[in-house]
Design an enzyme around this catalytic site. Structure first.
Site, mmCIF file in Angstrom:
data_model
loop_
_atom_site.group_PDB
_atom_site.id
_atom_site.type_symbol
_atom_site.label_atom_id
_atom_site.label_comp_id
_atom_site.label_asym_id
_atom_site.label_seq_id
_atom_site.Cartn_x
_atom_site.Cartn_y
_atom_site.Cartn_z
ATOM 1 N N LYS A 256 -11.706 3.975 0.490
ATOM 2 C CA LYS A 256 -11.453 2.673 -0.155
ATOM 3 C C LYS A 256 -12.723 1.819 0.006
ATOM 4 C CE LYS A 256 -7.446 -0.348 -0.584
ATOM 5 N NZ LYS A 256 -6.043 -0.517 -0.137
ATOM 6 N N GLU A 345 10.401 -2.188 1.104
ATOM 7 C CA GLU A 345 11.134 -3.449 1.261
ATOM 8 C C GLU A 345 12.633 -3.208 1.466
ATOM 9 O OE1 GLU A 345 8.742 -2.934 -0.916
ATOM 10 O OE2 GLU A 345 7.277 -4.510 -0.580
ATOM 11 N N ARG A 373 13.337 -5.873 -5.382
ATOM 12 C CA ARG A 373 13.785 -4.470 -5.280
ATOM 13 C C ARG A 373 14.716 -4.244 -4.099
ATOM 14 N NH1 ARG A 373 8.917 -0.340 -4.454
ATOM 15 N NH2 ARG A 373 8.919 -0.613 -6.694
HETATM 16 C C1 LIG Z 1 6.824 -2.982 -3.848
HETATM 17 C C2 LIG Z 1 5.442 -3.474 -3.489
HETATM 18 N N1 LIG Z 1 5.223 -3.963 -2.252
HETATM 19 C C3 LIG Z 1 4.007 -4.411 -1.906
HETATM 20 C C4 LIG Z 1 2.973 -4.392 -2.827
HETATM 21 C C5 LIG Z 1 1.616 -4.977 -2.454
HETATM 22 N N2 LIG Z 1 0.583 -3.961 -2.516
HETATM 23 C C6 LIG Z 1 -0.260 -3.869 -3.531
HETATM 24 S S1 LIG Z 1 -1.337 -2.633 -3.373
HETATM 25 C C7 LIG Z 1 -0.704 -2.234 -1.837
HETATM 26 C C8 LIG Z 1 -1.297 -1.128 -1.019
HETATM 27 C C9 LIG Z 1 -1.230 0.147 -1.806
HETATM 28 O O1 LIG Z 1 -1.784 1.185 -1.016
HETATM 29 P P1 LIG Z 1 -2.079 2.561 -1.737
HETATM 30 O O2 LIG Z 1 -0.914 2.976 -2.545
HETATM 31 O O3 LIG Z 1 -2.527 3.498 -0.685
HETATM 32 O O4 LIG Z 1 -3.250 2.233 -2.768
HETATM 33 P P2 LIG Z 1 -4.764 1.857 -2.399
HETATM 34 O O5 LIG Z 1 -4.854 0.356 -2.497
HETATM 35 O O6 LIG Z 1 -5.063 2.384 -1.037
HETATM 36 O O7 LIG Z 1 -5.583 2.535 -3.463
HETATM 37 C C10 LIG Z 1 0.356 -3.049 -1.529
HETATM 38 C C11 LIG Z 1 1.143 -2.973 -0.272
HETATM 39 C C12 LIG Z 1 3.257 -3.885 -4.116
HETATM 40 N N3 LIG Z 1 2.311 -3.873 -5.079
HETATM 41 N N4 LIG Z 1 4.471 -3.426 -4.413
HETATM 42 MG MG LIG Z 2 -4.339 3.965 0.051
#
Ligand SMILES: Cc1ncc(C[n+]2csc(CCOP(=O)(O)OP(=O)(O)O)c2C)c(N)n1
Ligand SMILES: [Mg+2]
Ligand SMILES: CC(=O)[C@@H](O)[C@H](O)COP(=O)(O)O
Length: 630
Positions: A256, A345, A373
């Site tokens: 990342k 959640e 959700r």
């Molecule tokens: C249901 C939900 N909860 C929280 C979020 C906030 N959120 C956005 S991106 C993220 C992290 C995602 O991690 P990953 O899937 O590993 O993607 P990366 O950013 O590492 O590429 C979170 C928690 C969301 N988008 N949807």
């Molecule tokens: Mg990730």
């Protein structure tokens, strides 16, 4: 869409690409140079416009390889959460519009079906891509014609969400061509925890050693781990997956923030989301000063620690957003009382129910939009059992640049239907502290909601009547203006303007907005018109419920609920969206003036007694001075 500007950053290889066929025709030796150009464009643009820098820098090579091996839009590529789709946008014909990323009228920061046939899923809520992939592959299998592949790009964080496992349970049942590209950078914001995070770490470290993955145990072919920054290796793995024509996971190990040192060394979250540059943003949040009030989140972060010191029964839960929700300081001081459940959640809410049954008072801190959700869990795991759980909903109301699936505008409409759940909406930092303390002292379920951004100056009350704070009044009782949360400041400014034209407005803040209390009904009975204003849907909002309570009490005062329309609102600065929906001072003033004309006209027509004939007290200099401070 505003006219595309000339790209601010030279990218000759990228600019030579007219379409994906050109990308596929590029010789392999040109690809590292293309990747470097794309990184430069992403960094130069996103540091100006704001957006998801770390996630997109991590998928440059992966997205190039994807679009060289598969034929979008014939083959369906779904990005989970969608915050990592900037490279996809640059490669699918939006290089010029990219300059206007997340700007009003510009490109969305997430896939957008209106922008391109290559974009499928606009929802920014995580852990949905595999369910879409299951449905798409079933639909393709049922439709005659060319064999179409389905590819789902899923992050390791998203994989901690329950929907992913519901989908895998289905995808693995048949030989449909579903390619799961697992983008494993080891993090959500923070390092991905739980058994899923641990298993992926095992697999990442398994190069050369034999390792059975959970995917294979489910009947899904596992390919990897693959270096997610080696385009040649990625293409070989993806071609292998494509040829299998059955469910397969390609485990790509990425970094990342790759290629941008400030992101790579950012321990907090690898520059997951960066704010717009000050010149781009109207009022970028920055360190609070006497003149610049603190962020809502930081007031919560401070107060929950103070309460945690006094209340050993307080436990806090986050869904992979410890720092974004302000729980990081509580975690530092009480590590044993913070639970990060991953992007889950629904589990967070029912786990909180279990904690409450065990005698704790859990505080579930989530963005308002993400609680939607888990409504079933709030309703039947918490409220049905009347459990003392407190929901702290940050980013409630219009959030801004993250667009329609991030605006937290449904929580009041959904949560007011939950029996026994009391909901508070602080108008400023002082009320947030007070109401949080009251919420965690309650013996039943409570919720607290506040918006993204800074709190604004405190809005002191003149007096309190039955728990309702009266913020402004004159000696003429024309309009009772009920302001929900931070709408208080807007309401007082509108009241001052209306007073200059002879309309007497009483502005009040119920603090605990749901269920509406008797004091509000009594106040309504003493006025000719009630207007409520909230940063939530009008449908089922606080105003709608107040109207029901006023009518049920036999009070004939008309009630007008002002708020947001039941629509998906586009991305854009929060003030702009509120203004467009007449939820700013000028809009509210105009609306109340028109409503009063209606009431006065009706009174003349029906002979309904005018209120006391005295004109409202002309606002004193002190009134103006106080209003100016708001
Ligand atoms: C249901 C939900 N909860 C929280 C979020 C906030 N959120 C956005 S991106 C993220 C992290 C995602 O991690 P990953 O899937 O590993 O993607 P990366 O950013 O590492 O590429 C979170 C928690 C969301 N988008 N949807
Ligand atoms: Mg990730
Ligand atoms: C994609 C996602 O859900 C989050 O990263 C979101 O963009 C964060 O929003 P804030 O900037 O309001 O924390």
């Amino acid at each position: 869409m505003i006219a595309p500007l000339l790209p601010s950053y030279p990218a000759p290889a990228l600019d030579r690409l007219r379409d994906l066929a050109d990308l596929r025709a590029l010789p392999a030796e040109d690809l590292p140079g293309l990747a470097e150009e794309i990184r430069d464009v992403v960094v130069s643009t996103v540091t100006r416009t704001g957006g998801h820098l770390g996630p997109n820098l991590g998928v440059v090579e992966l997205t190039i390889a994807l679009h060289r091996v598969f034929s979008s839009p014939e083959d369906a590529i779904v990005f989970d959460t969608g915050h990592q789709s900037y490279v996809h946008k640059l490669l699918t014909g939006r290089r010029h519009e990219f300059e206007q990323l997340r700007q009003p009228g510009g490109l969305s920061g997430y896939p957008s079906r209106a922008e391109s046939p290559h974009d499928l899923v606009e929802n920014s809520h995580a852990s949905t891509a595999l369910s879409y992939a299951d449905g798409l592959s079933r639909g393709f299998a049922l439709s005659p014609g060319r064999h179409r592949h389905v590819i789902a790009v899923v992050g390791d964080g998203a994989l901690t969400g329950g929907m992913c496992w519901e989908a895998l349970n289905n995808i693995a049942t048949a030989d449909r061509a579903v390619v799961i590209v697992l983008n494993d950078n080891g993090r959500s914001y923070a390092p991905t925890g739980g058994a899923v995070g641990r298993h992926l770490a095992d697999l990442r470290g398994a190069t050369g050693k034999f390792r059975i993955s959970v995917f294979e145990n489910l009947g899904i072919t596992y390919v990897g781990p693959v270096d997610g920054h080696d385009i040649d290796e990625l293409e070989r793995a993806l071609r292998k997956a494509r040829a299998l024509c059955r469910p397969v996971v390609v485990h790509c190990v990425t970094t990342k923030g790759r290629g941008h040192e400030p992101a790579e060394i950012d321990e907090a979250d690898r520059m997951h989301a960066v704010p717009p540059a000050p010149s781009t943003a109207a009022g970028t949040a920055s360190a609070p000063t006497a003149a610049r009030p603190p962020a809502w989140t930081s007031v919560f972060a401070d107060e929950i620690v103070r309460l945690g010191r006094r209340r050993p029964d307080l436990a806090c839960l986050t869904a992979a957003m410890l720092r974004p929700t302000g729980l990081h300081r509580f975690a530092e001081e009480f590590p044993e009382r913070v639970i990060d459940v991953g992007i889950a959640e629904q589990h967070a809410v029912t786990c909180a129910a279990g904690l409450a049954m065990a005698g704790m008072h859990p505080v579930v801190a989530v963005y308002a939009t993400f609680l939607t959700r888990a409504i079933d869990q709030v309703l039947l795991d918490v409220a049905l059992h009347r459990l003392p759980v407190t929901f702290v909903l940050d980013r409630a109301g219009v959030t801004g640049d993250d667009g329609p699936s991030h605006h937290g505008m449904w929580d009041l409409s959904l949560l007011q239907a939950v029996p026994g759940l009391r909901i508070a909406a602080p108008r400023d930092g002082a009320r947030l502290r007070q109401l949080l303390a009251e919420a965690v002292a309650a013996d039943g379920p409570t919720a607290l909601r506040f918006p993204r951004g800074t709190t604004g100056p405190d809005v002191p009350e003149l007096r309190t009547e039955g728990g309702v704070d009266v913020l402004y009044e004159t000696d003429r009782r024309d309009v009772l203006l009920v302001t929900i949360g931070p709408m208080a400041a807007v309401g007082v400014r509108a009241a001052l303007k209306l007073g200059e034209h002879g309309t007497g407005v009483t502005v009040c803040d119920p603090r605990w907005v749901s269920p509406p209390g008797q004091a509000l009904v009594d106040l309504a009975a003493r006025h000719r018109l009630v207007v409520s204003v909230e940063d939530n849907l009008r449908v089922g909002g606080a105003g709608a419920h107040l109207a029901l309570a006023v009518t049920a009490a036999g009070v004939r005062t008309p009630v007008h609920a002002l708020g947001l329309p039941a629509e998906f609102l586009p991305h854009g600065p929060r003030p702009d969206i509120l203004r467009r929906n007449r939820l700013d001072t000028a809009g509210l003033t105009r609306t109340i003036t028109a409503l009063m004309a209606g009431v006065t006209g009706a009174a003349r027509h029906t002979g309904h007694a005018e209120p006391t004939g005295r004109t409202p007290r002309v606002p004193s200099p002190r009134d103006r001075e106080r209003a100016g401070r708001r």
